[in-house]
Design an enzyme around this catalytic site. Sequence first.
Site, mmCIF file in Angstrom:
data_model
loop_
_atom_site.group_PDB
_atom_site.id
_atom_site.type_symbol
_atom_site.label_atom_id
_atom_site.label_comp_id
_atom_site.label_asym_id
_atom_site.label_seq_id
_atom_site.Cartn_x
_atom_site.Cartn_y
_atom_site.Cartn_z
ATOM 1 N N SER A 148 0.871 -1.187 0.000
ATOM 2 C CA SER A 148 0.000 0.000 0.000
ATOM 3 C C SER A 148 0.898 1.224 0.000
ATOM 4 C CB SER A 148 -0.861 0.015 1.265
ATOM 5 O OG SER A 148 -1.458 1.290 1.442
ATOM 6 N N TYR A 162 -0.738 -1.143 10.155
ATOM 7 C CA TYR A 162 -0.946 -1.259 8.704
ATOM 8 C C TYR A 162 0.247 -0.673 7.958
ATOM 9 C CZ TYR A 162 -3.491 -1.055 4.244
ATOM 10 O OH TYR A 162 -3.891 -1.213 2.934
HETATM 11 P P1 NAP Z 1 -11.077 -7.176 1.221
HETATM 12 O O1 NAP Z 1 -12.296 -7.133 0.346
HETATM 13 O O2 NAP Z 1 -11.169 -6.573 2.562
HETATM 14 O O3 NAP Z 1 -10.555 -8.630 1.482
HETATM 15 C C1 NAP Z 1 -10.695 -9.692 0.615
HETATM 16 C C2 NAP Z 1 -11.014 -10.905 1.407
HETATM 17 O O4 NAP Z 1 -9.913 -11.278 2.261
HETATM 18 C C3 NAP Z 1 -12.233 -10.746 2.333
HETATM 19 O O5 NAP Z 1 -13.195 -11.697 1.982
HETATM 20 C C4 NAP Z 1 -11.647 -10.979 3.700
HETATM 21 O O6 NAP Z 1 -12.550 -11.600 4.584
HETATM 22 C C5 NAP Z 1 -10.473 -11.894 3.391
HETATM 23 N N1 NAP Z 1 -9.526 -12.064 4.475
HETATM 24 C C6 NAP Z 1 -9.272 -11.213 5.517
HETATM 25 N N2 NAP Z 1 -8.363 -11.770 6.344
HETATM 26 C C7 NAP Z 1 -8.041 -12.979 5.820
HETATM 27 C C8 NAP Z 1 -7.177 -14.027 6.239
HETATM 28 N N3 NAP Z 1 -6.467 -13.950 7.369
HETATM 29 N N4 NAP Z 1 -7.086 -15.129 5.461
HETATM 30 C C9 NAP Z 1 -7.803 -15.232 4.322
HETATM 31 N N5 NAP Z 1 -8.658 -14.288 3.892
HETATM 32 C C10 NAP Z 1 -8.769 -13.169 4.633
HETATM 33 O O7 NAP Z 1 -9.856 -6.520 0.484
HETATM 34 P P2 NAP Z 1 -9.436 -6.390 -1.083
HETATM 35 O O8 NAP Z 1 -10.161 -5.256 -1.687
HETATM 36 O O9 NAP Z 1 -9.462 -7.715 -1.734
HETATM 37 O O10 NAP Z 1 -7.906 -5.875 -1.057
HETATM 38 C C11 NAP Z 1 -7.144 -6.073 -0.033
HETATM 39 C C12 NAP Z 1 -5.700 -5.668 -0.298
HETATM 40 O O11 NAP Z 1 -5.569 -4.395 -0.957
HETATM 41 C C13 NAP Z 1 -5.081 -5.543 1.063
HETATM 42 O O12 NAP Z 1 -3.796 -6.077 1.086
HETATM 43 C C14 NAP Z 1 -5.079 -4.046 1.260
HETATM 44 O O13 NAP Z 1 -4.137 -3.633 2.209
HETATM 45 C C15 NAP Z 1 -4.749 -3.574 -0.136
HETATM 46 N N6 NAP Z 1 -5.004 -2.148 -0.339
HETATM 47 C C16 NAP Z 1 -6.258 -1.649 -0.428
HETATM 48 C C17 NAP Z 1 -6.433 -0.285 -0.584
HETATM 49 C C18 NAP Z 1 -7.798 0.341 -0.664
HETATM 50 O O14 NAP Z 1 -7.880 1.582 -0.574
HETATM 51 N N7 NAP Z 1 -8.848 -0.411 -0.847
HETATM 52 C C19 NAP Z 1 -5.333 0.554 -0.636
HETATM 53 C C20 NAP Z 1 -4.068 0.019 -0.535
HETATM 54 C C21 NAP Z 1 -3.924 -1.339 -0.391
HETATM 55 P P3 NAP Z 1 -13.300 -10.699 5.691
HETATM 56 O O15 NAP Z 1 -14.214 -9.786 4.941
HETATM 57 O O16 NAP Z 1 -14.006 -11.713 6.514
HETATM 58 O O17 NAP Z 1 -12.231 -9.957 6.438
#
Ligand code: NAP
Length: 266
Positions: A148, A162
């Site tokens: 990030s 984070y």
């Molecule tokens: P997300 O929708 O929150 O997460 C995707 C899935 O991961 C959710 O179903 C979540 O389940 C699951 N998860 C959480 N903890 C887990 C674990 N320990 N083992 C397996 N699955 C798990 O997020 P995303 O949009 O896919 O993207 C996430 C990534 O993008 C992260 O690394 C984040 O830091 C990065 N990122 C995002 C942004 C932003 O602004 N959106 C910016 C910079 C970086 P739950 O819903 O039950 O938790």
Amino acid sequence: MAGRLQDKVAIVTGAGSSGPGWGNGKATAVLFAREGAKVFCTDVDTDALAETLNLILGDGGEAAAQVADVSLADHVAAMVQSCLERFGRIDILHNNVGIVELGGPVEASEAAWDRVVDVNLKSMFLTCKHVLPRMAAQGSGAIVNISSIAGIRWTGVPYVSYSATKAAVLGFTRSVALEYAQRGIRANTILPGLMNTPMIVEPLKDAYGQGDVQKMVEVRDAQCPMGHMGDAWDVAYAALFLASDEAKYITGAELVVDGGITAKMA
Ligand code: NAP
């Protein structure tokens, strides 16, 4: 026409989405499948995982899914084993999982710190521990880790665990990239900026919008040079490129996907 990942086997962690709409992991899993990959999806959330699996299968893609918490060693070992049993190899490891806990060192609890370190950082250590030997035996592989811009910049919100773990992902990935450069394995990092995905709603609506999601979106949009946040597909297309053979000479790189926000002076 063959897809950009034709016949490659990809593990995508966090392939579900933490709310309605498109998260980064969900968009990436679907895009990889559209480009011809066999996608092994994993997530802690059974329903979110099933939704992504059904989207891929409904599209005519090939995928399998397994519930796993990537911060737990036995879950990761079982997930990798299942992928190998189902698809026979692993060409791409996409480490997407990441969570946010608000607070600086004073406000955040020790338990929250440990959880974020385990989920955001240890998870990558565990997946690489189990996947790298397979890739090394194959003589090829591509790892894409999600960091990030919070790992390289103060974004205006204190979430020290984070920021620290996302910075650590950069060092982790660089180390893997260089250690494995001569064995056909590439490792790169994507640094998303302010993205409008479901994951931001719960942790950030108070910090940005006093609890109002629309206000949070407006405040974050206004921070971005393009006047709006990015979306999950911006991250997914960057991951597609780095995972594909088009990026065959790219390793140890850090790809910022942020609409120019880190290039800004203030
Ligand atoms: P997300 O929708 O929150 O997460 C995707 C899935 O991961 C959710 O179903 C979540 O389940 C699951 N998860 C959480 N903890 C887990 C674990 N320990 N083992 C397996 N699955 C798990 O997020 P995303 O949009 O896919 O993207 C996430 C990534 O993008 C992260 O690394 C984040 O830091 C990065 N990122 C995002 C942004 C932003 O602004 N959106 C910016 C910079 C970086 P739950 O819903 O039950 O938790």
